[in-house]
Write a protein that holds these residues in place. Structure first.
Motif, PDB file in Angstrom:
ATOM      1  N   ARG A  47       0.827  -1.202   0.000  1.00  0.00           N
ATOM      2  CA  ARG A  47       0.000   0.000   0.000  1.00  0.00           C
ATOM      3  C   ARG A  47       0.861   1.251   0.000  1.00  0.00           C
ATOM      4  N   GLY A  48       0.334   2.325  -0.572  1.00  0.00           N
ATOM      5  CA  GLY A  48       1.043   3.587  -0.598  1.00  0.00           C
ATOM      6  C   GLY A  48       1.020   4.264   0.761  1.00  0.00           C
ATOM      7  N   VAL A  49       2.093   4.951   1.096  1.00  0.00           N
ATOM      8  CA  VAL A  49       2.189   5.691   2.360  1.00  0.00           C
ATOM      9  C   VAL A  49       2.517   7.143   2.033  1.00  0.00           C
ATOM     10  N   VAL A  50       1.677   8.044   2.521  1.00  0.00           N
ATOM     11  CA  VAL A  50       1.824   9.485   2.267  1.00  0.00           C
ATOM     12  C   VAL A  50       1.803  10.212   3.605  1.00  0.00           C
ATOM     13  N   THR A  51       2.703  11.178   3.781  1.00  0.00           N
ATOM     14  CA  THR A  51       2.692  11.992   4.995  1.00  0.00           C
ATOM     15  C   THR A  51       2.477  13.458   4.642  1.00  0.00           C
ATOM     16  N   VAL A  52       1.880  14.176   5.590  1.00  0.00           N
ATOM     17  CA  VAL A  52       1.705  15.619   5.471  1.00  0.00           C
ATOM     18  C   VAL A  52       2.228  16.237   6.768  1.00  0.00           C
ATOM     19  N   THR A  53       3.202  17.110   6.637  1.00  0.00           N
ATOM     20  CA  THR A  53       3.756  17.819   7.782  1.00  0.00           C
ATOM     21  C   THR A  53       3.504  19.316   7.630  1.00  0.00           C
ATOM     22  N   TYR A  94      -6.620   6.467   4.760  1.00  0.00           N
ATOM     23  CA  TYR A  94      -6.760   5.933   6.108  1.00  0.00           C
ATOM     24  C   TYR A  94      -5.708   6.623   6.967  1.00  0.00           C
ATOM     25  N   LEU A  95      -6.170   7.502   7.875  1.00  0.00           N
ATOM     26  CA  LEU A  95      -5.320   8.531   8.457  1.00  0.00           C
ATOM     27  C   LEU A  95      -5.100   8.367   9.955  1.00  0.00           C
ATOM     28  N   VAL A  96      -3.974   8.922  10.398  1.00  0.00           N
ATOM     29  CA  VAL A  96      -3.740   9.175  11.810  1.00  0.00           C
ATOM     30  C   VAL A  96      -2.713  10.299  11.896  1.00  0.00           C
ATOM     31  N   ASP A  97      -2.876  11.163  12.898  1.00  0.00           N
ATOM     32  CA  ASP A  97      -1.918  12.237  13.132  1.00  0.00           C
ATOM     33  C   ASP A  97      -1.133  11.898  14.398  1.00  0.00           C
ATOM     34  N   ASP A  98       0.203  11.988  14.325  1.00  0.00           N
ATOM     35  CA  ASP A  98       1.015  11.623  15.492  1.00  0.00           C
ATOM     36  C   ASP A  98       1.404  12.822  16.344  1.00  0.00           C
ATOM     37  N   GLY A  99       0.828  13.970  16.036  1.00  0.00           N
ATOM     38  CA  GLY A  99       1.144  15.182  16.776  1.00  0.00           C
ATOM     39  C   GLY A  99       1.974  16.169  15.980  1.00  0.00           C
ATOM     40  N   THR A 100       2.732  15.655  15.013  1.00  0.00           N
ATOM     41  CA  THR A 100       3.532  16.513  14.134  1.00  0.00           C
ATOM     42  C   THR A 100       3.323  16.193  12.660  1.00  0.00           C
ATOM     43  N   THR A 101       2.808  14.986  12.383  1.00  0.00           N
ATOM     44  CA  THR A 101       2.686  14.507  11.006  1.00  0.00           C
ATOM     45  C   THR A 101       1.402  13.726  10.836  1.00  0.00           C
ATOM     46  N   VAL A 102       0.715  13.960   9.731  1.00  0.00           N
ATOM     47  CA  VAL A 102      -0.412  13.118   9.342  1.00  0.00           C
ATOM     48  C   VAL A 102       0.133  11.984   8.481  1.00  0.00           C
ATOM     49  N   TRP A 103      -0.165  10.759   8.895  1.00  0.00           N
ATOM     50  CA  TRP A 103       0.214   9.561   8.143  1.00  0.00           C
ATOM     51  C   TRP A 103      -1.033   8.982   7.493  1.00  0.00           C
ATOM     52  N   ALA A 104      -0.911   8.586   6.237  1.00  0.00           N
ATOM     53  CA  ALA A 104      -2.040   7.978   5.534  1.00  0.00           C
ATOM     54  C   ALA A 104      -1.552   6.814   4.703  1.00  0.00           C
ATOM     55  N   HIS A 105      -2.322   5.742   4.708  1.00  0.00           N
ATOM     56  CA  HIS A 105      -2.046   4.693   3.719  1.00  0.00           C
ATOM     57  C   HIS A 105      -3.211   4.637   2.738  1.00  0.00           C
ATOM     58  N   VAL A 106      -2.872   4.326   1.499  1.00  0.00           N
ATOM     59  CA  VAL A 106      -3.820   4.390   0.393  1.00  0.00           C
ATOM     60  C   VAL A 106      -3.659   3.160  -0.480  1.00  0.00           C
ATOM     61  N   THR A 110      -1.810   4.321  -6.019  1.00  0.00           N
ATOM     62  CA  THR A 110      -2.602   5.547  -6.144  1.00  0.00           C
ATOM     63  C   THR A 110      -1.917   6.755  -5.518  1.00  0.00           C
ATOM     64  N   GLN A 111      -0.811   6.532  -4.839  1.00  0.00           N
ATOM     65  CA  GLN A 111      -0.194   7.634  -4.081  1.00  0.00           C
ATOM     66  C   GLN A 111       0.342   8.743  -4.982  1.00  0.00           C
ATOM     67  N   GLU A 112       0.848   8.411  -6.142  1.00  0.00           N
ATOM     68  CA  GLU A 112       1.403   9.450  -7.010  1.00  0.00           C
ATOM     69  C   GLU A 112       0.316  10.411  -7.487  1.00  0.00           C
ATOM     70  N   GLU A 113      -0.810   9.869  -7.914  1.00  0.00           N
ATOM     71  CA  GLU A 113      -1.919  10.725  -8.364  1.00  0.00           C
ATOM     72  C   GLU A 113      -2.466  11.542  -7.202  1.00  0.00           C
ATOM     73  N   LEU A 114      -2.559  10.926  -6.032  1.00  0.00           N
ATOM     74  CA  LEU A 114      -3.022  11.643  -4.848  1.00  0.00           C
ATOM     75  C   LEU A 114      -2.095  12.800  -4.518  1.00  0.00           C
ATOM     76  N   ILE A 115      -0.797  12.544  -4.508  1.00  0.00           N
ATOM     77  CA  ILE A 115       0.172  13.579  -4.171  1.00  0.00           C
ATOM     78  C   ILE A 115       0.132  14.709  -5.194  1.00  0.00           C
ATOM     79  N   ALA A 116      -0.030  14.379  -6.458  1.00  0.00           N
ATOM     80  CA  ALA A 116      -0.113  15.415  -7.489  1.00  0.00           C
ATOM     81  C   ALA A 116      -1.294  16.344  -7.223  1.00  0.00           C
ATOM     82  N   TYR A 117      -2.427  15.762  -6.824  1.00  0.00           N
ATOM     83  CA  TYR A 117      -3.585  16.599  -6.502  1.00  0.00           C
ATOM     84  C   TYR A 117      -3.314  17.459  -5.274  1.00  0.00           C
ATOM     85  N   LEU A 118      -2.774  16.851  -4.235  1.00  0.00           N
ATOM     86  CA  LEU A 118      -2.496  17.609  -3.016  1.00  0.00           C
ATOM     87  C   LEU A 118      -1.509  18.738  -3.276  1.00  0.00           C
ATOM     88  N   GLU A 119      -0.489  18.466  -4.058  1.00  0.00           N
ATOM     89  CA  GLU A 119       0.494  19.510  -4.380  1.00  0.00           C
ATOM     90  C   GLU A 119      -0.156  20.670  -5.118  1.00  0.00           C
TER      91      GLU A 119
END
Length: 321
Positions: A47-53, A94-106, A110-119
């Motif tokens: 599965r793809g793993v994407v983070t947002v900080t 599918y998300l969780v925030d650890d206090g400094t970073t949002v972690w998501a698995h997808v 699909t992660q590349e297309e997702l990241i392109a949209y988020l960017e």
């Protein structure tokens, strides 16, 4: 991503988008029973793993996702969708925030297309989106598991179990301690039992959240300001979705399961009856036997006897007609 755990004894690779991990390790029903009893783990490292900080991460994601995340507490798991302008499902996170970073698995790939949209939606917000798939692997521990997560691992805990974000380099060492390994077919059988939709299986290019019962779990109705929200509100307040997710009990005398996309018709209409839906996921469950999820037209009577391909099927309501 091809998992190193495919080298474990008995491992048989999955198919399609799941080919990077083991479908099973030689005993499908034993693996299902183990998961149902809270034992073992499932390798979801494909599965793809994407983070947002960044300090704006939750406020920014709140504007883009169907879920209310602006005040998401650290450590609290949630799931969310990204919709098209017309309200059709494009991504599931599918998300969780650890206090400094949002972690998501997808879903795998699909992660590349997702990241392109988020960017494309960052604008002036102080956020950083990163593809961590090459560095982190997702491992699932079933509900009831007493296995401990490795120190420092990010944990996403739900009613169905815990998802661990592990350094990919630690995956083999963790597997040696966490066994027994259960394949993805066992995980999918329990997913179907619990009526949980999966992007790319229960969805197509025109699926809206109401059809799958994702309202409430992945879509928060008390927020707006996200793409596709108008469709969600209109269907919720003024109408019904065109299709509904159902659970099928399949005729156990058939050797083969009806695959994804198998046409469904009403049994009483005979072989030339109209198509009223399709099978989305079919599995063999260790207690329930052959079962499936399917999408059917909303107006199909809930007590109608169905046929999936050549297999007789009795439906159980998930999404109300």
């Amino acid at each position: 991503m091809k998992s190193p755990l495919l080298s474990l004894p008995g491992a048989v690779p999955g198919e399609g988008v799941d080919e990077g991990v083991a479908a099973h390790y030689g005993d499908l029903f034993r693996e299902q029973r183990a998961l149902a009893d809270g034992a073992g783990f499932v390798d979801l490292s494909h599965r793809g793993v994407v983070t947002v900080t960044g300090e704006d991460r939750l406020a920014w994601l709140h504007l883009l996702l169907t879920q209310h995340v602006s005040e998401l507490p650290a450590g609290e798991a949630t799931e969310a969708l990204i919709l098209s302008a017309h309200g059709h499902i494009e991504h599931a996170l599918y998300l969780v925030d650890d206090g400094t970073t949002v972690w998501a698995h997808v879903e795998p790939g699909t992660q590349e297309e997702l990241i392109a949209y988020l960017e494309s939606m960052k604008f002036f917000y102080r956020v950083e989106v990163t593809d961590r798939t090459a560095d982190f692997a997702v491992v699932h521990l079933p509900a009831g598991s007493i296995a401990e997560a490795p120190e420092g691992a990010v944990v996403r805990e739900t009613a169905y179990g815990r998802d661990l974000f592990l350094p990919r380099a630690d995956l083999e060492a963790y597997a040696e301690k966490a066994g027994p390994a259960a394949g993805l077919l066992a995980y999918e059988a329990l997913r179907v039992e619990h009526h949980r939709p999966r992007l790319g299986f229960e969805t197509d290019h025109r699926t809206i959240p109401h059809e799958l019962g994702w309202i409430g779990t992945a879509v928060h109705l008390q927020k707006g300001c996200y793409r596709g929200q108008e469709t969600v509100a209109r269907v919720q307040n003024l109408g019904k979705p065109p299709r509904r997710l159902v659970f099928l009990h399949l005729d156990g005398s058939e050797v083969h399961l009806p695959p994804h996309g198998t046409e469904i018709r009403v049994a009483d209409e005979g072989e030339d009856g109209r198509k009223i839906g399709v099978v989305t996921t079919s599995v063999r469950h260790f207690e329930l036997g052959p079962v499936a999820l399917a999408l059917v037209k909303r107006n199909v009577p809930a007590d109608a006897r169905l046929v999936a391909g050549e297999t007789a099927a009795a439906q159980e309501v998930i999404v109300e007609p």
